[in-house]
Scaffold this active site. Structure first.
Site, PDB file in Angstrom:
ATOM      1  N   GLN A  48      -3.858  11.503  73.283  1.00 47.73           N
ATOM      2  CA  GLN A  48      -4.043  10.129  73.742  1.00 47.73           C
ATOM      3  C   GLN A  48      -2.833   9.680  74.568  1.00 47.73           C
ATOM      4  O   GLN A  48      -1.689   9.806  74.128  1.00 47.73           O
ATOM      5  CB  GLN A  48      -4.233   9.185  72.557  1.00 47.73           C
ATOM      6  CG  GLN A  48      -5.466   9.487  71.716  1.00 47.73           C
ATOM      7  CD  GLN A  48      -5.202  10.442  70.568  1.00 47.73           C
ATOM      8  OE1 GLN A  48      -4.308  11.288  70.640  1.00 47.73           O
ATOM      9  NE2 GLN A  48      -5.978  10.311  69.492  1.00 47.73           N
ATOM     10  N   GLN A  67      -6.853  11.676  78.550  1.00 47.72           N
ATOM     11  CA  GLN A  67      -7.492  11.109  77.358  1.00 47.72           C
ATOM     12  C   GLN A  67      -7.014   9.670  77.148  1.00 47.72           C
ATOM     13  O   GLN A  67      -5.818   9.391  77.181  1.00 47.72           O
ATOM     14  CB  GLN A  67      -7.163  11.951  76.122  1.00 47.72           C
ATOM     15  CG  GLN A  67      -7.847  11.442  74.853  1.00 47.72           C
ATOM     16  CD  GLN A  67      -7.710  12.400  73.680  1.00 47.72           C
ATOM     17  OE1 GLN A  67      -7.290  13.542  73.840  1.00 47.72           O
ATOM     18  NE2 GLN A  67      -8.077  11.944  72.496  1.00 47.72           N
ATOM     19  N   ASP A  68      -7.983   8.761  76.943  1.00 51.18           N
ATOM     20  CA  ASP A  68      -7.680   7.349  76.645  1.00 51.18           C
ATOM     21  C   ASP A  68      -6.974   6.628  77.796  1.00 51.18           C
ATOM     22  O   ASP A  68      -6.027   5.873  77.580  1.00 51.18           O
ATOM     23  CB  ASP A  68      -6.829   7.229  75.377  1.00 51.18           C
ATOM     24  CG  ASP A  68      -7.602   7.573  74.118  1.00 51.18           C
ATOM     25  OD1 ASP A  68      -8.771   7.976  74.233  1.00 51.18           O
ATOM     26  OD2 ASP A  68      -7.033   7.431  73.019  1.00 51.18           O
ATOM     27  N   ASP A  71     -12.849  10.107  76.223  1.00 53.05           N
ATOM     28  CA  ASP A  71     -12.838   8.702  75.775  1.00 53.05           C
ATOM     29  C   ASP A  71     -11.994   7.831  76.711  1.00 53.05           C
ATOM     30  O   ASP A  71     -11.237   6.970  76.258  1.00 53.05           O
ATOM     31  CB  ASP A  71     -12.269   8.589  74.351  1.00 53.05           C
ATOM     32  CG  ASP A  71     -13.011   9.438  73.340  1.00 53.05           C
ATOM     33  OD1 ASP A  71     -14.206   9.721  73.573  1.00 53.05           O
ATOM     34  OD2 ASP A  71     -12.399   9.821  72.326  1.00 53.05           O
ATOM     35  N   ARG A 125     -19.536   8.017  73.123  1.00 55.65           N
ATOM     36  CA  ARG A 125     -19.739   8.390  71.727  1.00 55.65           C
ATOM     37  C   ARG A 125     -19.203   7.259  70.843  1.00 55.65           C
ATOM     38  O   ARG A 125     -18.313   6.501  71.251  1.00 55.65           O
ATOM     39  CB  ARG A 125     -19.061   9.715  71.393  1.00 55.65           C
ATOM     40  CG  ARG A 125     -17.543   9.751  71.628  1.00 55.65           C
ATOM     41  CD  ARG A 125     -16.975  11.076  71.174  1.00 55.65           C
ATOM     42  NE  ARG A 125     -15.523  11.157  71.404  1.00 55.65           N
ATOM     43  CZ  ARG A 125     -14.734  12.069  70.832  1.00 55.65           C
ATOM     44  NH1 ARG A 125     -15.243  12.957  69.993  1.00 55.65           N
ATOM     45  NH2 ARG A 125     -13.435  12.095  71.092  1.00 55.65           N
TER      46      ARG A 125
END
Length: 565
Positions: free
Chosen positions: A359, A381-382, A403, A471
């Site tokens: 993250q 990521q993130d 994500d 998700r």
């Protein structure tokens, strides 16, 4: 009125059963229709909350109406948030044995607890003034604050979960607070929020397109500020609203060559006034082209800031903090904003940690009534943490892997470009991970008239990467895609599980009127919570309805469409 036929011994058993069922139905209907001002036992009112047993244990054991119970619950929540803050301070003061990561997690919780105290104080002011249903806009303001309180508490909890030293009194305090805040939100929703509140598909669905003139924003300011502005603008392109005038209170210039007022963005932010109000106008920070290697934090008191750069890939803010590098997700952001009324225009924000560092947030936004227009967010990521409160993104570029749009704000993305990029080998790409934890939160991610195509590195990759629309990060995850172009990289199933069957019946994922080779819904997941929706349902997630945009976006000068395209 009594009916003698009810006591006739010749009544058949089937008729008797029917009458009993009818009687129960009438009894239940009457209970549901009890006026909100009617006093009832706490057991009755607590049935409308997600945590009835917690609710009963907290509320006074006497009859009262929903307003009295609601006020009591909010007051109790306020006291609980103060107790949590005291406990966090206790841990921090004895911090000689704490690791750096533990200190970061506690500092995250402290800042979030302070926000919760402010939000609960504002909520108390409102609920103490009236025992009646509020106007829709006022109800939305308070429901937004109470939703954010739960999000803040969950963020604290998530940060502490990996720290074994905080699994006792602190974790219990956080958990107790979460349940109590959920009860307060439920009681407020039952008592103060109108039944026909915004998300009914019947409110203003008009399209609002502001006409721009030569790419410039019409700014109203003093002659002194105008001289400064004109001296740095030169031939640079800025947005300009047609009939709207954006009020500017003052202006400072950031330039790395020393020709402005400051050489760093943080110094300029520090010079901004405290607790400005919308009617005073924006404090304009003009950031000239350059690569600014700094971590920018805009605290809650720096309200109504307007930060304008020279354009995407011209004015760049960059950092590389990541979970893999020893940061918390919350603290990994290159740019973090919690100040109400924040606007950013023509800026790129990057987190360069890379796909192997976990993250790593480029922007964390927890600012109510905030706008990003013509900006770029680059990470893996993130990338973009839409943490909480009401947000709007227009004509922005968003790059990432896993994500990379996540959080629990009430947020609308409109006319944006979403670019999944090359992840680590073996990883799949879920674009969104929405974090709604409570059915009464007015939060969710709405993606309207955007474009989803592969970034250059993914498009040229030699191996296939499964890419999904999202998700479920949390139990009541809510994400809607509407009128959006989806390229062929989107997997036919559309959506991916988080873990097993977690949240598949409680989430709300929906699609409406999308286009492109990846938009075919015939092979989508068969989850209970997934829907292909109608125009009426999609209208609930438009700018006018979902973030009540007509009440605050016009003053920003940023173009938007209030309803469906």
């Amino acid at each position: 009125m009594a009916n003698s036929k009810l006591f006739n011994p010749l009544v058949t058993s089937s008729s008797l059963i029917f009458l009993i069922i009818l009687s129960l139905f009438i009894s239940q209907s009457s209970a549901a229709d009890v006026p909100l001002s009617t006093s009832v036992p706490p057991e009755t009112i607590c049935k409308s909350t997600p945590h009835p047993s917690v609710c009963v244990s907290v509320l006074p054991h006497k009859n009262a109406n929903v307003y009295d119970f609601g006020r009591f619950s909010v007051q109790h929540s306020f006291i609980q948030s103060q107790k949590l803050l005291d406990l966090i301070d206790k841990y921090l003061q004895g911090g000689s044995s704490l690791t750096q990561l533990e200190i970061q997690a506690l500092e995250d919780c402290k800042s979030l607890a302070l926000l919760n105290i402010d939000f609960l104080s504002s909520t108390l002011e409102t609920v103490n003034k009236t025992s009646d249903v509020l106007p829709s806009s006022d109800a939305d303001d308070v429901q937004t604050l109470l939703s954010a309180i739960l999000t803040n508490q969950q963020t604290c909890s998530d940060g502490l979960q990996s720290l074994s030293s905080f699994q006792n009194d602190l974790s219990v305090s956080v958990s107790n607070g979460t349940n109590l805040y959920s009860v307060s939100l439920a009681l407020f929703t039952k008592g103060w929020v109108p039944k026909d509140h915004k998300n009914n598909g019947t409110q203003n669905q008009s399209k609002r397109h502001l006409t721009f003139r030569k790419g410039r924003l019409s700014l109203k300011m003093s002659s002194k500020s105008r001289a400064i502005y004109d001296s740095v603008i030169n031939k640079r392109r800025l947005l300009q609203a047609g009939d709207e005038v954006v009020m500017v209170k003052d202006i400072v210039v950031v330039s790395q060559d020393g020709s402005g007022n400051f050489t760093t963005i943080n110094d300029a932010i520090n010079a901004a006034p405290i607790n400005s109000v919308a009617s005073d106008g924006y404090f304009l920070v003009y950031v000239t082209a350059g690569v600014y290697e700094e971590y920018v934090s805009i605290i809650s008191k720096k309200k109504y800031l307007l930060v304008i750069g020279d354009g995407i890939n011209q004015t760049i803010i960059t950092g590389s903090h990541s979970v893999g590098g020893g940061s918390t997700t919350f603290n990994s952001a290159t740019l973090a904003v919690v100040a109400q009324g924040f606007i950013a225009v023509n800026i790129t924000v990057r987190n360069t940690a890379g796909p192997s560092m976990g993250q790593a947030v480029a922007v964390r936004n927890g600012a109510d009534l905030s706008v990003f227009y013509s900006c770029s967010f680059e990470g893996y990521q993130d990338t973009l943490y839409t943490h909480s409160l009401r947000q709007f993104y227009r004509e922005c570029d968003i790059y990432g892997t896993v994500d990379f749009i996540f959080g629990n704000a009430a947020v609308v993305f409109q006319n944006c470009n979403i670019y999944p990029r090359q992840p680590n080998q073996g990883q799949f790409i879920p674009i969104t991970a929405q974090g709604r934890t409570d059915p009464n939160q007015n939060t969710g991610t709405s993606i309207q008239n955007c474009t989803i195509t592969a970034a250059a590195d993914l498009a040229s990759s030699n191996f296939s990467v499964q890419t999904y629309l999202g998700r479920p990060w949390k139990e009541y995850s809510r994400t809607v895609y509407m009128q959006t172009f989806m390229d062929s990289l989107i997997d036919p199933a559309g959506w991916h599980v988080w873990s097993g069957d977690f949240a598949l019946s409680t989430l709300y994922y929906a699609e409406y009127g999308n286009r492109g080779p990846g938009s075919d819904t015939s092979n989508r997941v068969a989850w209970t919570g997934y829907h292909v929706i109608s125009a009426k349902d999609a209208a609930n997630f438009t700018v006018s309805n979902f973030v009540v945009g007509d009440s605050w976006l016009p003053q920003t000068g940023v173009p938007y469409t209030g309803g469906l395209i």
